[in-house]
Design a protein around this motif. Structure first.
Motif, PDB file in Angstrom:
ATOM      1  N   ALA A  38       0.845  -1.191   0.000  1.00 22.24           N
ATOM      2  CA  ALA A  38       0.000   0.000   0.000  1.00 22.24           C
ATOM      3  C   ALA A  38       0.877   1.235   0.000  1.00 22.24           C
ATOM      4  CB  ALA A  38      -0.920   0.010   1.215  1.00 22.24           C
ATOM      5  N   LEU A  39       0.399   2.295  -0.640  1.00 21.64           N
ATOM      6  CA  LEU A  39       1.075   3.586  -0.641  1.00 21.64           C
ATOM      7  C   LEU A  39       0.183   4.603   0.048  1.00 21.64           C
ATOM      8  CD1 LEU A  39       1.630   2.425  -3.957  1.00 21.64           C
ATOM      9  CD2 LEU A  39       3.474   4.015  -3.437  1.00 21.64           C
ATOM     10  N   LEU A  40       0.708   5.258   1.063  1.00 18.96           N
ATOM     11  CA  LEU A  40      -0.038   6.253   1.809  1.00 18.96           C
ATOM     12  C   LEU A  40       0.493   7.641   1.482  1.00 18.96           C
ATOM     13  CD1 LEU A  40       0.461   3.574   3.805  1.00 18.96           C
ATOM     14  CD2 LEU A  40      -1.058   4.883   5.274  1.00 18.96           C
ATOM     15  N   SER A  60       5.487  10.389   1.267  1.00 17.44           N
ATOM     16  CA  SER A  60       4.641   9.205   1.106  1.00 17.44           C
ATOM     17  C   SER A  60       5.335   7.997   1.722  1.00 17.44           C
ATOM     18  CB  SER A  60       4.369   8.962  -0.381  1.00 17.44           C
ATOM     19  OG  SER A  60       3.649  10.034  -0.940  1.00 17.44           O
ATOM     20  N   VAL A  61       4.535   7.023   2.120  1.00 20.98           N
ATOM     21  CA  VAL A  61       5.054   5.829   2.776  1.00 20.98           C
ATOM     22  C   VAL A  61       4.545   4.589   2.052  1.00 20.98           C
ATOM     23  CG1 VAL A  61       5.076   4.459   4.906  1.00 20.98           C
ATOM     24  CG2 VAL A  61       5.159   6.957   5.024  1.00 20.98           C
ATOM     25  N   VAL A  62       5.432   3.619   1.835  1.00 16.13           N
ATOM     26  CA  VAL A  62       5.046   2.317   1.313  1.00 16.13           C
ATOM     27  C   VAL A  62       4.913   1.376   2.498  1.00 16.13           C
ATOM     28  CG1 VAL A  62       5.693   0.360  -0.133  1.00 16.13           C
ATOM     29  CG2 VAL A  62       6.246   2.696  -0.864  1.00 16.13           C
ATOM     30  N   GLU A 113      10.269   4.685   3.115  1.00 15.45           N
ATOM     31  CA  GLU A 113      10.049   6.109   2.914  1.00 15.45           C
ATOM     32  C   GLU A 113      11.062   6.741   1.964  1.00 15.45           C
ATOM     33  OE1 GLU A 113       8.801   8.343   6.519  1.00 15.45           O
ATOM     34  OE2 GLU A 113       9.261   6.492   7.594  1.00 15.45           O
ATOM     35  N   LYS A 114      12.081   6.009   1.564  1.00 17.27           N
ATOM     36  CA  LYS A 114      13.039   6.563   0.610  1.00 17.27           C
ATOM     37  C   LYS A 114      12.319   6.894  -0.688  1.00 17.27           C
ATOM     38  CE  LYS A 114      16.881   4.498  -0.063  1.00 17.27           C
ATOM     39  NZ  LYS A 114      17.888   3.448  -0.315  1.00 17.27           N
ATOM     40  N   ARG A 115      12.668   8.022  -1.269  1.00 18.84           N
ATOM     41  CA  ARG A 115      11.978   8.445  -2.486  1.00 18.84           C
ATOM     42  C   ARG A 115      12.099   7.408  -3.591  1.00 18.84           C
ATOM     43  NH1 ARG A 115      13.129  14.979  -3.162  1.00 18.84           N
ATOM     44  NH2 ARG A 115      12.089  15.617  -1.225  1.00 18.84           N
TER      45      ARG A 115
END
Length: 300
Positions: A222-224, A233-235, A247-249
């Motif tokens: 999921a991507l938040l 954004s957080v995976v 959280e790394k781009r």
């Protein structure tokens, strides 16, 4: 701050600011750890918002980084104090995925792929109860009941009033074919799914078996996304014993690309409704065959 304080988000914002100050001071996490006689992983956890930080720790870090703006230091120390408060989910006891709930509560949009079950935010109470019982067999009756209450409360983010969460959900066909609980529970669940999918802020797509191999075969993710530009954004990758947060781009870009591929291979929202309708008919059939495929394909 108000009563709806979200400690998870505060820790992330505080950690992000401390990382910025460290980098502005030209120091590595290893150098900070050596100067303060603490472990390097602790610094990383603090900067990622994964560990509670005390006001005095913020004060010491600011001194080390050469921060002379006392108002900034005071603001960061205040945030550190607020980050120790409890979110609503903490009132339910020790919830293993509390960090995720904190992020979900603040997210403005979530893109999720589920290969095996209906996503928790879209589950009916009966379906959720059976999923919890089946996937956590070691849970006591009380623990299972607590999980169910938390899951149903999380679904409040999908309400039609105010500023509801924007949700994109791509489901593998297996999630619709897997009989969870009973045929009656599945019928109710799929009807609920079509009802939610009709809301303007919710998009549901099905990925049929006929598409073959695709980027989602490696599992759920999921991507938040968040409204505040300072919150990256957080995976989220769900695992049985410990979840992963990326959280790394570069990681976020990778999973965003993977999600775009999965969405492109899935049925459109309109054809997804047709697919679910066909599946509902199968559940109503007295000679029900759970793994029977649909005639509807992405290129149909």
């Amino acid at each position: 701050m108000g009563v709806d304080i979200n400690p998870t988000v505060i820790r992330r914002r505080l950690g992000s600011e401390l990382r910025r100050l460290r980098q502005a001071g030209g120091m590595t996490t290893q150098q900070v750890a050596e100067r303060l006689l603490i472990s390097q992983p602790k610094i990383s956890l603090l900067e990622n918002g994964r560990r509670l930080i005390k006001p005095r720790d913020v004060r010491d870090l600011c001194r080390l980084y050469g921060v002379h703006d006392q108002r900034l230091v005071d603001d960061l120390m205040r945030l550190a104090g607020e980050s120790g408060r409890q979110g609503w989910w903490n009132t339910y006891g020790d919830i293993p995925y509390g960090a995720y709930i904190g992020l979900e509560a603040e997210a403005t949009a979530i893109r999720t792929y589920e290969p095996l079950v209906i996503p928790g935010l879209l589950q009916t109470p009966a379906y959720a109860r059976e999923v919890i019982a089946g996937t956590i067999p070691q849970a006591t009756v009380e623990q299972a009941a607590t999980r169910l209450r938390v899951r149903l409360r999380r679904q409040g983010r999908l309400g039609v009033g105010g500023d509801p969460l924007r949700l994109w959900a791509v489901l593998d066909e297996s999630a619709l074919r897997r009989v969870v609980g009973s045929r009656e529970i599945m019928r109710e669940q799929l009807e609920h799914l079509t009802h939610l999918g009709a809301r303007p802020h919710i998009t549901v797509q099905v990925l049929p078996h006929g598409v073959g191999a695709h980027p989602g075969v490696s599992g759920q993710f999921a991507l938040l996304e968040f409204a505040d530009a300072t919150d990256a954004s957080v995976v989220y990758l769900e695992r049985f014993t410990s979840d992963l947060y990326l959280e790394k781009r570069s990681d976020v870009r990778l999973y965003s690309d993977l999600y775009a591929h999965v969405q492109a291979r899935a049925l459109s929202p309109q054809r997804t409704v047709q697919f679910i309708t066909e599946t509902l008919k199968a559940y109503a059939d007295t000679e029900f065959v759970p793994n029977a495929g649909s005639s509807l394909r992405p290129d149909a």
